[in-house]
Design a protein around this motif. Structure first.
Motif, mmCIF file in Angstrom:
data_model
loop_
_atom_site.group_PDB
_atom_site.id
_atom_site.type_symbol
_atom_site.label_atom_id
_atom_site.label_comp_id
_atom_site.label_asym_id
_atom_site.label_seq_id
_atom_site.Cartn_x
_atom_site.Cartn_y
_atom_site.Cartn_z
ATOM 1 N N THR A 173 26.059 -23.875 -1.940
ATOM 2 C CA THR A 173 26.022 -22.520 -2.351
ATOM 3 C C THR A 173 27.060 -21.548 -1.509
ATOM 4 N N GLY A 174 27.593 -20.478 -2.253
ATOM 5 C CA GLY A 174 28.752 -19.604 -1.631
ATOM 6 C C GLY A 174 28.557 -18.269 -2.330
ATOM 7 N N PRO A 175 29.792 -17.565 -1.870
ATOM 8 C CA PRO A 175 29.733 -16.047 -2.829
ATOM 9 C C PRO A 175 29.694 -16.219 -4.067
ATOM 10 N N ASN A 176 30.113 -16.952 -4.727
ATOM 11 C CA ASN A 176 29.905 -17.116 -6.275
ATOM 12 C C ASN A 176 29.116 -18.041 -6.622
ATOM 13 N N GLY A 177 27.775 -18.349 -6.142
ATOM 14 C CA GLY A 177 26.574 -18.891 -6.487
ATOM 15 C C GLY A 177 26.626 -20.355 -6.255
ATOM 16 N N ALA A 201 29.626 -41.447 -1.694
ATOM 17 C CA ALA A 201 30.917 -40.525 -2.221
ATOM 18 C C ALA A 201 30.240 -39.550 -3.178
ATOM 19 N N TYR A 202 30.761 -38.265 -2.733
ATOM 20 C CA TYR A 202 30.293 -37.114 -3.806
ATOM 21 C C TYR A 202 31.639 -36.313 -4.075
ATOM 22 N N SER A 203 31.692 -35.844 -5.191
ATOM 23 C CA SER A 203 32.848 -35.040 -5.497
ATOM 24 C C SER A 203 32.537 -34.093 -6.738
ATOM 25 N N ALA A 204 33.370 -32.808 -6.946
ATOM 26 C CA ALA A 204 33.127 -31.981 -7.871
ATOM 27 C C ALA A 204 34.534 -31.150 -8.002
ATOM 28 N N ARG A 205 34.639 -30.716 -9.252
ATOM 29 C CA ARG A 205 35.802 -29.884 -9.674
ATOM 30 C C ARG A 205 35.031 -28.559 -9.565
ATOM 31 N N LEU A 206 35.259 -27.513 -8.666
ATOM 32 C CA LEU A 206 34.332 -26.428 -8.612
ATOM 33 C C LEU A 206 34.811 -25.338 -9.541
ATOM 34 N N GLY A 207 35.957 -25.231 -9.967
ATOM 35 C CA GLY A 207 36.685 -24.047 -10.612
ATOM 36 C C GLY A 207 38.135 -24.461 -10.871
ATOM 37 N N GLY A 208 38.801 -23.731 -11.673
ATOM 38 C CA GLY A 208 39.959 -23.839 -12.211
ATOM 39 C C GLY A 208 40.410 -25.231 -12.596
ATOM 40 N N GLY A 209 41.422 -25.746 -12.343
ATOM 41 C CA GLY A 209 42.117 -26.915 -12.939
ATOM 42 C C GLY A 209 42.978 -27.309 -14.076
ATOM 43 N N PRO A 261 36.785 -16.394 0.205
ATOM 44 C CA PRO A 261 36.675 -16.150 1.617
ATOM 45 C C PRO A 261 35.191 -16.164 1.850
ATOM 46 N N GLY A 262 34.208 -16.243 2.730
ATOM 47 C CA GLY A 262 33.048 -16.141 2.856
ATOM 48 C C GLY A 262 32.030 -17.367 3.474
ATOM 49 N N PRO A 263 30.784 -17.255 3.456
ATOM 50 C CA PRO A 263 29.925 -18.192 4.041
ATOM 51 C C PRO A 263 29.468 -19.362 2.901
ATOM 52 N N TYR A 264 29.482 -20.564 3.173
ATOM 53 C CA TYR A 264 28.945 -21.510 2.475
ATOM 54 C C TYR A 264 28.045 -22.236 3.053
ATOM 55 N N THR A 265 27.080 -23.032 2.277
ATOM 56 C CA THR A 265 26.094 -23.954 2.739
ATOM 57 C C THR A 265 25.783 -25.195 1.804
ATOM 58 N N ALA A 266 25.923 -25.899 2.615
ATOM 59 C CA ALA A 266 25.845 -27.368 1.892
ATOM 60 C C ALA A 266 24.428 -28.037 2.139
ATOM 61 N N THR A 267 23.697 -28.616 1.330
ATOM 62 C CA THR A 267 22.221 -29.167 1.641
ATOM 63 C C THR A 267 22.271 -30.615 1.059
ATOM 64 N N GLY A 268 21.668 -31.503 1.842
ATOM 65 C CA GLY A 268 21.301 -32.694 1.265
ATOM 66 C C GLY A 268 19.749 -33.007 1.080
ATOM 67 N N SER A 284 32.066 -21.214 7.143
ATOM 68 C CA SER A 284 32.591 -19.888 6.784
ATOM 69 C C SER A 284 34.227 -20.087 6.665
ATOM 70 N N LEU A 285 34.465 -19.828 5.469
ATOM 71 C CA LEU A 285 36.028 -19.800 4.846
ATOM 72 C C LEU A 285 36.737 -18.627 5.288
ATOM 73 N N PRO A 286 37.732 -18.636 5.917
ATOM 74 C CA PRO A 286 38.351 -17.622 6.273
ATOM 75 C C PRO A 286 39.578 -17.106 5.146
ATOM 76 N N ALA A 287 40.076 -15.928 5.105
ATOM 77 C CA ALA A 287 41.272 -15.658 4.276
ATOM 78 C C ALA A 287 42.558 -16.528 4.418
ATOM 79 N N ALA A 288 43.061 -17.123 3.449
ATOM 80 C CA ALA A 288 44.097 -17.960 3.603
ATOM 81 C C ALA A 288 45.347 -17.307 4.218
ATOM 82 N N VAL A 289 46.212 -18.066 4.899
ATOM 83 C CA VAL A 289 47.778 -17.652 5.249
ATOM 84 C C VAL A 289 48.491 -17.484 4.047
#
Length: 470
Positions: A290-294, A305-313, A325-332, A346-351
């Protein structure tokens, strides 16, 4: 026009499912250039195989027997270096390998030790080490030793180590260095105490969750510049016995701060693959995110092993990008191996890669300065590049450099760039080289029953296609 006899060393069965293996030394009086190799057994010659003989082709032995990861390295008393038996800055160590170059004398009569007149440079964590000896060992024909002093100011579990012989670069390996010896520390990933505990119980159960944003620009003949982005996520849960752990390329997957590592690959996918694979730990059917975009899910690909394309591509359309950028929560959800957990990051702004537009054709014989702007000072800047060839078969090499974000610049050494092949081109004429620059977070730790260490981190990289010149 010259025929020489190789010096036989051993003849043995490889395993029950295959035939035998012959080991031999290429004699020092073999002429350089293209030639052929023939094995004769009971006066029956094999087919001839093409070989190329060069003056130097030094290779460091490694604990995984695959030429990557921790090097086979000892102190003066022949104690082997590994994660809980680190070397100290200033200590004299022995590197073991083969292919240093020719010696004078009859190799059929036994070992021919002696310091050789070659320009040997050894880089430890990007720092030049003092070389005390380079030549054959006294025990075995064909086995080379390089004796050096570890430079001051290096520290870590996976400090890059590489050798250059008259400008010819060896495989890149790693060494464990700690100020007081003993167990090392992998800069926020695994502590010295956790490594000591892993040795005591003979295992480490490791869980990592990784979020990645990638923005890439490349040119297509006839279409011009194309830019696209992709977001992805992955999670891995594995158990390593201690023997696997000390032979693996690293629980962090990163070079030491302020230095670079190089890896090689076959095929078209420039990924650094570790030949040491742990036992997968089941953490459920998916990992929730869960993140700023749902909400999203990382789906199960195999046990652990777990993976997913989350957007774009896709450069020509696709899903909206997800990682802002913002807070993310991962749950098992929790199963037998790994119980329910919650991890936060928390993902910061990119350089911003500030001198990107000035870098296109790269001279591999010179250092390359990379500069950037912005960046949370608690993050690290990752510089990633690769160069591939298509002929005679798809293969290539890549590098990974790591520096603190607040440094705002890093110079990629020529010894790193020269380890890459000159860039080839695809069938469509697209150069098969690229560089990416961005920041990576310090891992956020999370507890979970069934894991000894849980790490959650992410990166945001942007880059473009480049040409690593001949």
């Amino acid at each position: 026009g010259t025929t020489v006899d190789a010096v036989p060393i051993s003849y043995a069965a490889v395993n029950a499912a295959s035939s035998t293996q012959v080991s031999a030394i290429l004699p020092s009086n073999t002429p350089n250039g293209d030639g052929t190799l023939v094995l004769s057994f009971n006066n029956q010659p094999s087919a001839a195989f093409n070989v190329k003989v060069v003056e130097h082709s030094f290779g460091l032995y490694t604990l995984n027997s695959a030429g990557s990861g921790p090097a086979v390295m000892t102190d003066a008393d022949y104690n082997v270096n590994f994660l809980t038996q680190s070397m100290k800055p200033g200590q004299v160590i022995i590197l073991w390998g083969t292919g240093l170059g020719a010696v004078t004398g009859n190799e059929f009569q036994g070992p021919l030790p002696g310091d050789l007149p070659y320009d040997v440079k050894v880089y430890v964590g990007g720092k030049l080490a003092n070389v005390l000896y380079r030549g054959r060992s006294g025990c075995c024909s064909g086995l080379d030793q390089i004796v050096v002093e570890i430079p001051q100011g290096v520290d870590g579990c996976y400090v890059p180590l590489v050798v250059s012989v008259d400008g010819v670069v060896s495989n890149f390996t790693t060494i464990s260095v700690a100020a007081n010896g003993g167990a090392c520390s992998a800069q926020g990933f695994v502590t010295s105490q956790e490594l000591q505990d892993a040795r005591t119980r003979d295992s480490l159960r490791l869980g990592t969750i990784f979020l990645s944003h990638l923005s890439f620009k490349f040119s297509i003949p006839g279409l011009g510049d194309i830019t696209f982005g992709t977001d992805s996520g992955s999670a891995d849960f594995h158990k390593y016995d201690f023997n696997q752990l000390i032979r693996s390329q690293g629980t962090s997957g990163f070079s030491s701060i302020g230095s670079c590592s190089v890896f090689v690959y076959q095929g078209d996918d420039p990924q650094n693959t570790d030949p040491i694979v742990g036992t997968g730990l089941d953490a459920g059917n998916f990992i929730g995110l869960t993140g700023p975009n749902g909400p999203k899910q990382l789906t199960k690909q195999a046990t652990g092993a777990y993976s997913a394309r989350l957007g774009g591509g896709s450069p020509f359309g696709g899903d909206p990008l997800y990682l802002d950028p913002g807070p993310y929560t991962a749950t098992g959800t929790g199963v037998t191996d790994v119980k329910a957990f919650t991890a936060q990051l928390s993902l910061p702004a990119a350089v911003t890669w500030s001198n990107q537009d000035t870098i296109s054709d790269i001279d591999r014989s010179k250092d390359l300065l990379i500069t950037w702007e912005g960046g949370d000072p608690s993050t690290y800047v990752t510089i990633y590049g690769a160069s591939s060839i298509e002929v005679p078969k798809p293969a290539g090499a890549g590098f990974l450099c790591l520096e603190r974000a607040d440094k705002h610049q890093f110079s990629i050494p020529s010894v790193v760039l020269s380890a890459l092949p000159a860039t080839g081109a695809s069938a469509e004429g697209i150069p098969l080289g690229f560089m990416l620059v961005g920041n990576t977070t310090t891992p956020a730790r999370f507890p979970a029953e069934g894991l000894d260490v849980g790490l959650f981190f992410g990166s945001s990289l942007s880059g473009k296609g480049v040409n690593f010149k001949e």
